[in-house]
Design an enzyme around this catalytic site. Structure first.
Site, mmCIF file in Angstrom:
data_model
loop_
_atom_site.group_PDB
_atom_site.id
_atom_site.type_symbol
_atom_site.label_atom_id
_atom_site.label_comp_id
_atom_site.label_asym_id
_atom_site.label_seq_id
_atom_site.Cartn_x
_atom_site.Cartn_y
_atom_site.Cartn_z
ATOM 1 N N LYS A 113 0.823 -1.215 0.000
ATOM 2 C CA LYS A 113 0.000 0.000 0.000
ATOM 3 C C LYS A 113 0.860 1.270 0.000
ATOM 4 C CE LYS A 113 -4.030 -2.249 0.753
ATOM 5 N NZ LYS A 113 -3.690 -3.674 0.907
HETATM 6 C C1 LIG Z 1 -4.344 -4.802 0.465
HETATM 7 C C2 LIG Z 1 -3.541 -6.035 0.421
HETATM 8 C C3 LIG Z 1 -3.820 -7.044 -0.521
HETATM 9 C C4 LIG Z 1 -4.992 -6.971 -1.474
HETATM 10 O O1 LIG Z 1 -4.847 -5.933 -2.409
HETATM 11 P P1 LIG Z 1 -6.132 -5.396 -3.211
HETATM 12 O O2 LIG Z 1 -5.644 -4.241 -3.988
HETATM 13 O O3 LIG Z 1 -7.129 -4.995 -2.152
HETATM 14 O O4 LIG Z 1 -6.632 -6.503 -4.041
HETATM 15 C C5 LIG Z 1 -2.972 -8.136 -0.567
HETATM 16 N N1 LIG Z 1 -1.930 -8.258 0.274
HETATM 17 C C6 LIG Z 1 -1.651 -7.320 1.206
HETATM 18 C C7 LIG Z 1 -0.498 -7.525 2.116
HETATM 19 C C8 LIG Z 1 -2.433 -6.172 1.297
HETATM 20 O O5 LIG Z 1 -2.135 -5.248 2.220
#
Ligand SMILES: *Cc1c(COP(=O)(O)O)cnc(C)c1O
Length: 497
Positions: A113
């Protein structure tokens, strides 16, 4: 480049407006009116650039209302070693022959993120300035764990903004909870919801579109924006690392320019894999997009049957950032796959809201299975995969990444497809230390969280990220926990309106 809403194609706004608004007034998501193309020569040239410049190159195709200086201001501030632990920002590691881990977790909160949320505050404040918005921007976030912390780090002490994060009380890992409860900054707030992630997200969506709330905000010179992946400003930075990874593989001689690759993404809200889809349609040669889910496998079923049905048991898993039954960004994909048919999207997503279920047309079903492949695994398989990858390759991966590896192994076995493959590695294993240590040692352990971290360090030989090591001694600042029905009033109280 203008942006339409998935629920009203007549909406046409600039990227600055799309980013400040977050979501369109009638509830649709903003999408660029066309997908800009990159030639293979451009992709090759991108391989010679540093990450911030790769990002600049991609953004200049989408944020055409930004000046070059404005985009450089954003990319240079976000993608530097001041914020990321590695020079390359996103790190490409070999797992085994022809398979690469795209490590996206070397930022300040140790999850992918950060790739978007380190830059979103710059996009947002620049956009607000561009459109002459002189209101205070309040960021409301619903998080399944990683977005919240990454958004808090991105927005802390950013002038003209404040941020309020909601997380499911029992739906995040102990490390994620500590990261949020100890958050520093004068403009930040964090609150637990007694419910799951979908409750948090629905609450935030309702507050966004509540006319009574809107009126009160307007009177007080406040405007809401979103840091969730419904905001285009979250999506566009994620396209960059797929373009970057491909260019890097070419540069390193791992593939020849034009060779196709597979991309595997552990998926929850469908944001990260949608970014890979955009990269593909910009011109990155991609064979299959492999969508990996945990036991909350609503997307696997959708890809395989064309029926999206959220009426099912919700499970809390060891990959909590993927414990989601409503994948918001799917709306953007379906808008594109229906040839931008906003009426069709209104119908399906109306049904999703009222009945929890919709079924797409045969034409869309065909497109889905041509481009995507879906698979899932349960917690036991996730842990077994962490163990096996560690034993076989000496590589320690987190629970989310392990889901992707398992689904990829299944895919490879079932299809015999040996196309070179990039697996999105979305979090540091230290963020999910209990499950990771249990997997590495083959048994659960009752030592405390930080003892687990130390033990993983011994086994994995991976440095403990400084940001996580520092948490040990930080005081907790936020302990509120409320019912979901109280969310709206809580927000109004916090804003003092
Ligand atoms: C948010 C997240 C995901 C999923 O990503 P999306 O964009 O919501 O599909 C997968 N792995 C981790 C560690 C995340 O923080």
């Amino acid at each position: 480049m203008l942006y339409n809403s998935t629920r009203n194609s007549n909406v046409k706004v600039s990227s600055a407006e799309a980013i400040t608004q977050g979501i369109s007034t009638e509830g649709g998501l903003f999408v660029p009116e066309s997908i800009p193309e990159l030639t293979l020569d451009e992709i090759k040239a991108i391989g010679e650039m540093k990450y911030a410049d790769r990002a600049f190159y991609v953004f200049s195709k989408y944020l055409t209302d930004f000046t070059e200086a404005e985009i450089h201001y954003c990319t240079d501030n976000a993608y530097s070693t001041k914020n990321f632990e590695t020079e390359s920002i996103s790190e490409l590691a070999h797992l085994f022959d022809g398979t690469y881990m795209l490590e996206l977790w070397h930022g300040p909160t140790c999850a992918f993120k950060d790739m978007a949320l380190q830059i979103l505050p710059y996009f947002l404040t620049t956009s607000a300035k561009k459109i002459g918005l002189d209101k205070k921007i309040v960021i409301l976030v619903a998080t399944s764990g990683d977005t919240g912390k990454a958004a808090l780090e991105g927005f802390k002490d950013v002038e003209g903004t404040s941020i309020l994060v909601f997380y499911p009380e029992d739906g995040v890992s102990p490390m994620q909870k500590r990261q949020m409860k100890t958050q520093e900054g004068s403009n930040v707030g964090v609150c637990a919801i007694k419910g799951n992630f979908d409750d948090c997200q629905n609450g935030v969506k309702e507050i966004f579109t509540d006319n009574d709330v809107k009126k009160q905000l307007t009177e007080n010179g406040i405007v809401f924006s979103s840091a969730n992946s419904i905001n285009w400003g979250r999506l566009v930075p994620q396209i960059v690392y797929y373009v970057s990874a491909y260019a890097e593989l070419v540069k390193d001689g791992e593939i020849s320019l034009g060779d196709k690759i597979n991309i595997v993404v552990p998926t929850g809200n469908f944001g990260n894999i949608l970014a890979a889809y955009y990269a593909k349609h910009m011109g990155v040669p991609v064979n299959k997009l492999i969508c990996a889910s945990n036991i909350n496998n609503v997307l696997t079923d959708f890809i395989n049957t064309g029926v999206y049905d959220r009426n099912r048991q919700f499970y809390a898993t060891v990959s909590p950032s993927m414990d989601i039954l409503i994948s918001s960004n799917l709306e953007r994909l379906l808008y594109l796959m229906t040839g931008r048919d906003d009426a069709q999207i209104r119908e399906w997503f109306g049904k999703l809201a009222s009945e929890g279920r919709y079924e797409v047309t045969d034409d869309v079903k065909k497109k889905l299975t041509e481009e995507f492949c879906g698979g899932f695994c349960d917690d036991a398989e996730t842990k077994a995969t962490i163990h096996a990858v560690y034993e076989k390759y000496g590589y320690t991966c987190d629970t989310h990444t392990a889901v992707a590896v398992k689904v990829y192994n299944d895919y490879r076995e079932a299809t015999g497809d040996t196309t070179k493959t990039v697996i999105a590695s979305t979090a540091s294993p230290y963020k999910f230390s209990a499950a990771v240590l249990e997997a590495l040692e083959g048994k659960a352990s009752d030592i405390d969280e930080y003892a687990k971290v130390d033990r993983i360090a011994e086994l994995s030989k991976l440095d403990i990220p400084a940001a996580l090591a520092d948490l040990r001694n930080k005081p907790e600042r936020f302990n509120d926990a409320i019912e979901k029905a109280e969310q709206k009033q809580y927000v109004l109280n916090k804003l003092g309106v």
